[in-house]
Design an enzyme around this catalytic site. Structure first.
Site, mmCIF file in Angstrom:
data_model
loop_
_atom_site.group_PDB
_atom_site.id
_atom_site.type_symbol
_atom_site.label_atom_id
_atom_site.label_comp_id
_atom_site.label_asym_id
_atom_site.label_seq_id
_atom_site.Cartn_x
_atom_site.Cartn_y
_atom_site.Cartn_z
ATOM 1 N N ASN A 209 1.039 -1.213 0.008
ATOM 2 C CA ASN A 209 -0.170 -0.082 -0.121
ATOM 3 C C ASN A 209 1.018 1.300 0.050
ATOM 4 O OD1 ASN A 209 0.420 0.832 2.753
ATOM 5 N ND2 ASN A 209 -0.386 -1.094 3.070
ATOM 6 N N ASP A 277 -3.968 -6.523 4.953
ATOM 7 C CA ASP A 277 -5.040 -7.371 5.775
ATOM 8 C C ASP A 277 -4.796 -9.016 5.104
ATOM 9 O OD1 ASP A 277 -6.366 -5.847 7.419
ATOM 10 O OD2 ASP A 277 -7.093 -4.460 5.891
ATOM 11 N N LYS A 287 9.025 -16.737 -10.476
ATOM 12 C CA LYS A 287 8.370 -15.815 -11.269
ATOM 13 C C LYS A 287 7.278 -16.402 -12.070
ATOM 14 C CE LYS A 287 8.908 -11.645 -14.300
ATOM 15 N NZ LYS A 287 9.162 -11.282 -15.413
ATOM 16 N N ASP A 306 -3.807 -9.995 12.638
ATOM 17 C CA ASP A 306 -4.214 -8.413 13.037
ATOM 18 C C ASP A 306 -3.140 -8.207 14.356
ATOM 19 O OD1 ASP A 306 -5.150 -6.313 14.164
ATOM 20 O OD2 ASP A 306 -6.769 -6.306 12.912
ATOM 21 N N ILE A 307 -2.147 -7.431 13.917
ATOM 22 C CA ILE A 307 -1.196 -7.476 15.181
ATOM 23 C C ILE A 307 -1.610 -6.642 16.331
ATOM 24 C CG2 ILE A 307 1.064 -6.174 15.398
ATOM 25 C CD1 ILE A 307 1.536 -6.532 12.448
ATOM 26 N N PHE A 325 -4.299 3.015 14.937
ATOM 27 C CA PHE A 325 -4.923 4.145 14.028
ATOM 28 C C PHE A 325 -5.982 3.568 13.262
ATOM 29 C CE2 PHE A 325 -2.070 7.581 13.311
ATOM 30 C CZ PHE A 325 -1.247 7.569 14.083
ATOM 31 N N LYS A 343 -10.844 -3.989 18.311
ATOM 32 C CA LYS A 343 -9.611 -4.330 18.164
ATOM 33 C C LYS A 343 -8.980 -4.187 19.690
ATOM 34 C CE LYS A 343 -8.466 -3.424 13.490
ATOM 35 N NZ LYS A 343 -7.169 -3.899 12.777
HETATM 36 O O1 PMT Z 1 3.025 6.197 6.532
HETATM 37 P P1 PMT Z 1 2.463 7.518 6.280
HETATM 38 O O2 PMT Z 1 2.452 7.569 4.564
HETATM 39 O O3 PMT Z 1 3.098 8.520 7.126
HETATM 40 O O4 PMT Z 1 0.701 7.308 6.577
HETATM 41 C C1 PMT Z 1 0.426 7.293 7.621
HETATM 42 C C2 PMT Z 1 -0.932 6.211 7.870
HETATM 43 C C3 PMT Z 1 -2.029 6.828 7.141
HETATM 44 C C4 PMT Z 1 -0.294 4.791 7.249
HETATM 45 C C5 PMT Z 1 -1.222 6.268 9.595
HETATM 46 O O5 PMT Z 1 -1.703 7.333 9.917
HETATM 47 C C6 PMT Z 1 -2.178 5.120 9.667
HETATM 48 O O6 PMT Z 1 -3.570 5.499 9.468
HETATM 49 N N1 PMT Z 1 -1.875 3.930 9.973
HETATM 50 C C7 PMT Z 1 -2.791 2.768 10.282
HETATM 51 C C8 PMT Z 1 -3.143 2.136 8.598
HETATM 52 C C9 PMT Z 1 -4.151 1.105 8.722
HETATM 53 O O7 PMT Z 1 -3.661 0.070 8.291
HETATM 54 O O8 PMT Z 1 -5.320 1.473 9.236
HETATM 55 P P2 PMT Z 1 -6.469 0.359 9.446
HETATM 56 O O9 PMT Z 1 -7.890 1.082 9.759
HETATM 57 O O10 PMT Z 1 -6.596 -0.817 8.183
HETATM 58 O O11 PMT Z 1 -6.028 -0.355 10.629
HETATM 59 C C10 PMT Z 1 -6.419 -0.344 11.884
HETATM 60 C C11 PMT Z 1 -5.395 -0.579 13.014
HETATM 61 O O12 PMT Z 1 -4.915 -1.931 13.199
HETATM 62 C C12 PMT Z 1 -4.099 0.039 12.687
HETATM 63 O O13 PMT Z 1 -3.418 0.501 14.274
HETATM 64 C C13 PMT Z 1 -3.086 -0.803 12.093
HETATM 65 O O14 PMT Z 1 -1.869 -0.756 12.296
HETATM 66 C C14 PMT Z 1 -3.782 -2.185 12.574
HETATM 67 N N2 PMT Z 1 -3.735 -3.365 11.688
HETATM 68 C C15 PMT Z 1 -4.303 -3.572 10.805
HETATM 69 C C16 PMT Z 1 -4.331 -4.572 10.037
HETATM 70 C C17 PMT Z 1 -3.424 -5.801 10.588
HETATM 71 N N3 PMT Z 1 -3.431 -6.790 9.982
HETATM 72 N N4 PMT Z 1 -2.833 -5.588 11.936
HETATM 73 C C18 PMT Z 1 -2.806 -4.301 12.474
HETATM 74 O O15 PMT Z 1 -2.105 -4.373 13.499
#
Ligand code: PMT
Length: 402
Positions: A209, A277, A287, A306-307, A325, A343
């Site tokens: 991403n 995800d 390849k 999901d961490i 976030f 979460k």
């Molecule tokens: O890196 P930059 O360019 O500075 O941009 C910053 C950002 C937009 C990436 C950052 O501010 C941000 O929003 N990070 C979270 C991105 C995300 O994956 O959001 P989510 O809504 O999909 O996930 C929710 C939370 O679960 C997040 O804390 C994510 O780290 C966590 N997660 C998600 C999926 C997963 N498999 N494991 C996780 O830990």
């Protein structure tokens, strides 16, 4: 008061160097000790004698002086300080710092130091606005180097604009404020995730991403600047390692989870990474070839761990303050509230990542802090300022519960 804090002041070659004896005097008056390195160009604007008189100490200016090196080598000079202040920080010295060059005593001490650094830039307005200087500034900020000024005003060269060095009194305030905040998280362990993950399709392709790592890295830098023992688990990014942070670089979500679990226990965890995800169910060992005339085979996906949720359910290993976030493109706060509950984290910073916001990859962010009590809307800030505000909020919360 500065309580005998030792400040290594590096004076580079700009007209504003004439203000540094006053800065040394103010540091002494506030109870600190200033030791000065003067560059060759700095010596054109202020004499070693003046700086030695106000600091009451030798002024160091020669990397190759046998006397100075045996008395106080450049490594010891840079380590034997609580804080390094560069004033004036010229365009040239900022470029050297960003590039890691070390060709004189000042740049060598800056490369060798493991101490926090504050710069007070001073230069002509065109030099300040030049993309090269702004790029160097961003690089230095991303490493956790703080900046005071510059200010707008008349310049010695006759032009008007941004580039005047902050006044000595303002630099002193920045130094004092640094020491007020620098020990607030001492004794705390912090874990931060940052950047994207890469999920391999075959040896050359992957799912990823647009995360740049700017936000996560800035958070790690801000927590470390407050004294937290910080581990940053980062997916692939071009961001430099923040100062004083242990950085573990990983590729995939599964690697990121392993690294996070190994970094526990932690008092604070901030999951800013944009973890994929899903991952390809089968990673091809060779390849994948395009077969002319045949449709590409559909790609089966498996869900990644999901961490954040795993840390939230880690029982007695759950970080004391767990922050996620939420990257949303609509119903930002409502979705973040649901995510916080699902979460199992304490706070969620919701940000809108629709393409027109520039949140992914940009330098600024607008976040909404969602906790059990409600929502706090923060103004649009630089990602560094978001990180500092968050670190301040974390410190306040831990202080209140201590
Ligand atoms: O890196 P930059 O360019 O500075 O941009 C910053 C950002 C937009 C990436 C950052 O501010 C941000 O929003 N990070 C979270 C991105 C995300 O994956 O959001 P989510 O809504 O999909 O996930 C929710 C939370 O679960 C997040 O804390 C994510 O780290 C966590 N997660 C998600 C999926 C997963 N498999 N494991 C996780 O830990």
């Amino acid at each position: 008061m500065l309580d005998n804090k030792r400040i290594l002041l590096i004076v580079a070659g700009g007209i504003a160097a004439y203000k540094t004896p006053e800065l040394v005097r103010l540091i002494g008056k506030a109870g600190g000790q200033a030791r000065v390195i003067l560059t060759r160009a700095g010596g054109q604007f202020v004499t070693p004698m003046t700086l030695a008189s106000v600091s009451g100490d030798t002024v160091y200016d020669d990397l190759f002086s046998f006397t100075e090196e045996s008395d106080m080598g450049h490594i010891q000079l840079s380590r034997d300080a609580d804080l390094v202040v560069v004033a004036p920080a010229t365009a040239d010295l900022m470029a050297k710092m960003a590039a890691g060059l070390a060709d004189d005593l000042a740049s060598t001490a800056l490369l060798a130091t493991d101490k926090p650094v504050i710069i007070a830039p001073a230069m002509n307005v065109r030099m300040w606005e030049h993309p090269a200087t702004q790029h160097n500034l961003k690089t230095l900020n991303a490493r956790g180097i703080r900046c005071v000024g510059p200010e707008e005003g008349d310049m010695a060269c006759g032009e008007y604009g941004m580039g005047r060095m902050a006044e000595p009194g303002d630099i002193l305030v920045a130094i004092q404020s640094f020491f007020r905040t620098s020990d607030r998280l001492i004794g705390r362990r912090a874990l931060v995730t940052s950047g994207p993950t890469h999920e391999a399709i075959d040896p050359v392709r992957y799912i990823a991403n647009r995360s740049s790592g700017k936000q996560g890295h800035a958070i790690a830098a801000a927590l470390a600047a407050m004294g937290a023992e910080t581990t940053l688990v980062s997916g692939p990014t071009n961001q430099p390692d923040p100062a004083g942070v242990q950085v573990i670089r990983v590729q995939s979500a599964r690697n990121m989870l392993d690294a996070c679990e190994n970094a526990l226990p932690a008092d604070i965890a901030v999951c800013a990474a944009a973890v994929a995800d899903w991952r390809p169910a089968d990673e091809a060992s060779r390849k994948m070839k395009k077969e002319p005339g045949t449709a590409p085979a559909p790609m089966a996906l498996d869900e990644n761990p999901d961490i954040l949720r795993t840390l939230g359910a880690a029982g007695n290993k759950r970080p004391g303050l767990l922050i996620g976030f939420a990257a949303e493109t609509g119903a930002v706060v409502e979705n973040a509230q649901k995510k916080r509950l699902s979460k199992g984290c304490d706070w969620i910073l919701a940000n809108d990542v629709s393409s027109q916001t520039g949140t992914f990859g940009g330098d600024d962010n607008t976040v909404h802090l969602v906790d059990k009590d409600g929502v706090e809307n923060w103004p649009r800030l630089s990602k560094v300022a978001v990180a500092e505000k968050l670190a301040d909020r974390i410190a306040m919360t831990l202080e209140a519960s201590a």
